[in-house]
Motif scaffolding. Structure first.
Motif, PDB file in Angstrom:
ATOM      1  N   PRO A   1      25.626  21.596 -23.760  1.00 14.67           N
ATOM      2  CA  PRO A   1      25.920  22.562 -22.631  1.00 14.67           C
ATOM      3  C   PRO A   1      26.852  21.738 -21.658  1.00 14.67           C
ATOM      4  O   PRO A   1      26.619  20.658 -21.559  1.00 14.67           O
ATOM      5  N   VAL A   2      27.774  22.507 -21.481  1.00 16.01           N
ATOM      6  CA  VAL A   2      28.825  22.128 -20.731  1.00 16.01           C
ATOM      7  C   VAL A   2      28.675  21.954 -19.192  1.00 16.01           C
ATOM      8  O   VAL A   2      28.832  20.734 -18.665  1.00 16.01           O
ATOM      9  N   PRO A   3      27.455  22.336 -18.611  1.00 14.25           N
ATOM     10  CA  PRO A   3      26.888  21.890 -17.399  1.00 14.25           C
ATOM     11  C   PRO A   3      26.363  20.547 -17.476  1.00 14.25           C
ATOM     12  O   PRO A   3      26.552  19.489 -16.381  1.00 14.25           O
ATOM     13  N   GLU A   4      25.750  20.217 -18.459  1.00 10.96           N
ATOM     14  CA  GLU A   4      25.354  18.748 -18.560  1.00 10.96           C
ATOM     15  C   GLU A   4      26.272  17.735 -18.911  1.00 10.96           C
ATOM     16  O   GLU A   4      26.351  16.517 -18.534  1.00 10.96           O
ATOM     17  N   LEU A   5      27.280  17.917 -19.688  1.00  6.57           N
ATOM     18  CA  LEU A   5      28.600  17.065 -19.715  1.00  6.57           C
ATOM     19  C   LEU A   5      29.216  17.009 -18.329  1.00  6.57           C
ATOM     20  O   LEU A   5      29.623  15.652 -18.066  1.00  6.57           O
ATOM     21  N   ARG A   6      29.366  18.046 -17.672  1.00  4.67           N
ATOM     22  CA  ARG A   6      29.873  17.890 -16.288  1.00  4.67           C
ATOM     23  C   ARG A   6      29.153  16.755 -15.405  1.00  4.67           C
ATOM     24  O   ARG A   6      29.614  16.095 -14.790  1.00  4.67           O
ATOM     25  N   ARG A   7      27.779  17.066 -15.642  1.00  4.54           N
ATOM     26  CA  ARG A   7      26.870  16.237 -14.833  1.00  4.54           C
ATOM     27  C   ARG A   7      27.050  14.725 -15.191  1.00  4.54           C
ATOM     28  O   ARG A   7      27.172  13.652 -14.368  1.00  4.54           O
ATOM     29  N   LEU A   8      27.272  14.401 -16.618  1.00  6.98           N
ATOM     30  CA  LEU A   8      27.363  13.277 -17.085  1.00  6.98           C
ATOM     31  C   LEU A   8      28.512  12.511 -16.461  1.00  6.98           C
ATOM     32  O   LEU A   8      28.486  11.204 -16.172  1.00  6.98           O
ATOM     33  N   ARG A   9      29.693  13.338 -16.419  1.00  4.01           N
ATOM     34  CA  ARG A   9      31.082  12.690 -15.905  1.00  4.01           C
ATOM     35  C   ARG A   9      30.817  12.611 -14.469  1.00  4.01           C
ATOM     36  O   ARG A   9      31.495  11.640 -13.875  1.00  4.01           O
ATOM     37  N   GLU A  10      30.091  13.414 -13.671  1.00  5.17           N
ATOM     38  CA  GLU A  10      29.912  12.981 -12.212  1.00  5.17           C
ATOM     39  C   GLU A  10      29.120  11.610 -11.965  1.00  5.17           C
ATOM     40  O   GLU A  10      29.698  10.818 -11.048  1.00  5.17           O
ATOM     41  N   LEU A  11      28.153  11.347 -12.820  1.00  4.89           N
ATOM     42  CA  LEU A  11      27.692  10.027 -12.825  1.00  4.89           C
ATOM     43  C   LEU A  11      28.372   9.079 -13.300  1.00  4.89           C
ATOM     44  O   LEU A  11      28.096   7.903 -13.006  1.00  4.89           O
ATOM     45  N   ARG A  12      29.167   9.034 -14.214  1.00  5.11           N
ATOM     46  CA  ARG A  12      29.982   8.064 -14.804  1.00  5.11           C
ATOM     47  C   ARG A  12      31.538   8.374 -15.056  1.00  5.11           C
ATOM     48  O   ARG A  12      31.945   8.940 -15.950  1.00  5.11           O
ATOM     49  N   ALA A  13      32.316   8.373 -13.889  1.00  2.76           N
ATOM     50  CA  ALA A  13      33.576   8.610 -13.924  1.00  2.76           C
ATOM     51  C   ALA A  13      34.444   7.680 -15.026  1.00  2.76           C
ATOM     52  O   ALA A  13      34.060   6.670 -15.327  1.00  2.76           O
ATOM     53  N   GLY A  14      35.176   8.695 -15.688  1.00  2.00           N
ATOM     54  CA  GLY A  14      35.861   8.151 -16.663  1.00  2.00           C
ATOM     55  C   GLY A  14      35.359   7.962 -18.123  1.00  2.00           C
ATOM     56  O   GLY A  14      35.971   7.355 -18.976  1.00  2.00           O
ATOM     57  N   LEU A  15      34.035   8.452 -18.263  1.00  2.00           N
ATOM     58  CA  LEU A  15      33.114   8.697 -19.351  1.00  2.00           C
ATOM     59  C   LEU A  15      33.891   9.162 -20.287  1.00  2.00           C
ATOM     60  O   LEU A  15      34.408  10.483 -20.471  1.00  2.00           O
ATOM     61  N   ARG A  16      34.072   8.384 -21.641  1.00  3.73           N
ATOM     62  CA  ARG A  16      34.586   9.192 -22.804  1.00  3.73           C
ATOM     63  C   ARG A  16      33.679   9.798 -23.543  1.00  3.73           C
ATOM     64  O   ARG A  16      32.762   9.314 -24.065  1.00  3.73           O
ATOM     65  N   ILE A  17      33.702  11.121 -23.960  1.00  8.07           N
ATOM     66  CA  ILE A  17      32.682  12.152 -24.730  1.00  8.07           C
ATOM     67  C   ILE A  17      33.480  12.574 -25.775  1.00  8.07           C
ATOM     68  O   ILE A  17      34.514  13.109 -25.671  1.00  8.07           O
TER      69      ILE A  17
END
Length: 542
Positions: free
Chosen positions: A302-318
């Motif tokens: 889910p895109v909202p969860e991807l965005r949340r992960l990026r908020e928590l870990r800036a620069g996270l490669r997914i």
């Protein structure tokens, strides 16, 4: 190609057997960590590449001493550990086909696997063998072995000796058989050859997904082919694999504790593993010391969860990994950073060099344009040999090359529906077997799920046929809300009604805290259809 990667075009590195591909780094960096385990809080156990190779050699010699025919099946019942990895590498070296099964496999299903494969050996990890399976009738001649750091290689029941007709094993031999769920109610065995597996690894390495300094946490169980992908990615890149026991994956705090203590740099797993983490332990995600990448597979994230992960870990490669057991996987797509605001769905990317994804319509004709939905066909050297003891199922899964049917080449019918966007990327939009009929109308469950995900408070949505009603065809939806968000089933239904025809609007909407998962970590849609396995906080039926 980066400096750390093996040159697969060099004759010296043309490795075609599974064990060659995964142990190539043992001669280059013998003292580097290959497997890092966390058996208990504050305790780490590290196995180097040299130690892993030595252990696999030990198991290979013990297996060869039993005089088994090349290609004989070995059912491997174990969790992912250094010893179980060494065991399947030992099987590979000995010319045997390993068949991984879960320690939690029901006896009824295990009997099906044993009856179908007629294994020479049932090999059990020592911690599992401590509880004998007394309700299993083994096929004639099957031996039983315990293995592990204490047991070594202990033969409880010797296999029946036979005549060896073969003297050497070939790259076209089966490396392993993975059993998945089948539409007939019986498990379906996917046979993968050494040549197919190493071809897949070769294509995967071209995406530069890992470095020798990485520590890749693997969350799937060993009997799930995604675990073999992770092990291949780590060991084939000179990195360390960090297998995380299933009992810990399900508990966010324990899961994150292992990631922190092992200093994992990458986590590979199905999207579902992140849902309870984001809901209950977001601060601990932000505090992980070295996490820099996530690889996911098996479901849409889910895109909202991807965005949340990026908020928590800036620069996270997914990275989105797409594929099926019949080819292990076939494409990798790097999720943009930042993720544009208008993005609602993540594409699957293109197949690696040497492979190709095509779209075909209902008549088998190739679709070249954009916006037209069709079934994905896969052309690849990493293609499965067939379904074990199921020639009819094999014929149904393979199709003659529609562009050159005279060639005899075969492509895999993935069963996935997709379309090509204006950006040229491929987007999944359902399954050929996930269409349902509602009052004579064809409904793609994914389309209804996508509408629910557009509701601001919804982070997860699963739609299934509703099997709990009066018998009339209907849909049931299960949604998880963002932490602190509020919504009610009536409002969600009204939201669906605004854009969907009435027959596509779920008749039952439940707001739940969690979703049931299968042994492979995917959402258990069967339980949801039957109305079981959830923790509802609100529901509505109309």
């Amino acid at each position: 190609m980066t400096d750390h990667q093996l040159d697969f075009n060099s004759p010296a590195t043309q490795q075609f057997f599974l064990h060659d591909a995964l142990l190539a780094w043992a001669s280059r960096t013998p003292d580097a960590p290959a497997v890092i385990e966390s058996p208990a809080a504050g305790l780490l156990e590290t196995t180097t590449f040299a130690e892993l190779e030595a252990l696999s050699n030990f198991y290979a010699r013990q297996l060869e001493a039993l005089g088994l025919e090349i290609g004989a099946r070995v059912v491997l019942e174990a969790d992912a550990t250094a010893h179980s990895i060494a065991m399947f590498l030992g099987c590979s070296k000995a010319g045997l086909t390993f068949v991984p099964v879960s320690p939690a496999i029901p006896s009824v299903r295990l009997r099906m696997v044993l009856s179908s494969t007629r294994p020479a050996l049932h090999v059990r990890a020592e911690e599992i063998a401590a509880v004998p399976r007394i309700d299993i009738d083994y096929p004639d001649g099957t031996g039983i072995v315990r293995f592990g750091p204490t047991s070594g290689f202990s033969v409880d029941s010797a296999p029946e000796p036979g005549v060896r007709h073969r003297r050497a094993h070939c790259t076209t031999d089966a490396a392993y058989i993975i059993f998945t769920s089948g539409t007939t109610g019986k498990p379906k065995g996917v046979v993968m050859s050494h040549r197919a597996v190493t071809s897949f690894y070769h294509g995967m390495f071209s995406h530069d997904l890992a470095q020798p300094t990485d520590r890749i946490a693997s969350t799937p169980p060993l009997h799930f082919d995604f675990a073999l992908l992770n092990i291949g990615l780590a060991l084939g890149s000179g990195a360390a694999i960090v297998p995380i026991p299933q009992r810990l994956v399900r508990w966010p705090r324990h899961f994150l504790r292992v990631l922190a203590e092992t200093e994992a740099t990458q986590v590979s797993g199905v999207p579902s593993i992140w849902r309870p983490v984001l809901r209950h332990e977001p601060d601990r995600v932000a505090a992980l010391p070295r996490l820099r990448a996530i690889l996911y597979c098996g479901e849409e994230f889910p895109v909202p969860e991807l965005r949340r992960l990026r908020e928590l870990r800036a620069g996270l490669r997914i990275v989105n990994c797409y594929g099926s057991t019949e080819s292990m996987a076939c494409s990798f797509y790097e999720v943009p950073d930042p993720l544009p605001r208008h993005v609602a769905h993540i594409p699957i990317g293109a197949a690696p060099p040497g492979a190709e994804l095509l779209l075909a319509d209902e008549n088998g004709a190739i679709i070249d344009g954009t916006g037209t939905r069709g079934e994905l066909l896969l052309r690849t050297p990493a293609l499965f040999t067939g379904y074990w003891a199921d020639p009819e199922g094999t014929r149904a899964a393979l199709v003659a090359d529609p562009l050159a049917p005279e060639s005899g080449a075969q492509l895999l019918r993935t069963g996935d529906l997709a379309y090509r966007g204006e950006d040229g990327a491929l987007y999944l939009c359902g399954r050929t077997d996930a269409q349902v009929q509602i009052n004579g109308n064809r409904v793609e469950l994914a389309e209804v799920e996508h509408r629910l995900l557009e509701f601001p408070a919804v982070t997860t949505a699963v739609v299934v046929p509703d099997e709990t009603g009066t018998g009339d065809a209907a849909l049931a939806a299960f949604v998880i809300l963002a932490s602190g968000a509020t919504a009610d089933p009536v409002g969600l239904r009204d939201f669906c009604t605004a854009t969907l025809p009435e027959y596509m609007v779920p008749s039952r909407i439940s707001i739940v805290d969690s979703l049931p998962i299968t042994g492979n970590g995917k959402v258990d849609r069967g339980l949801l259809s039957a109305g079981a396995g959830t923790e509802p906080t609100g529901s509505s039926r109309t």
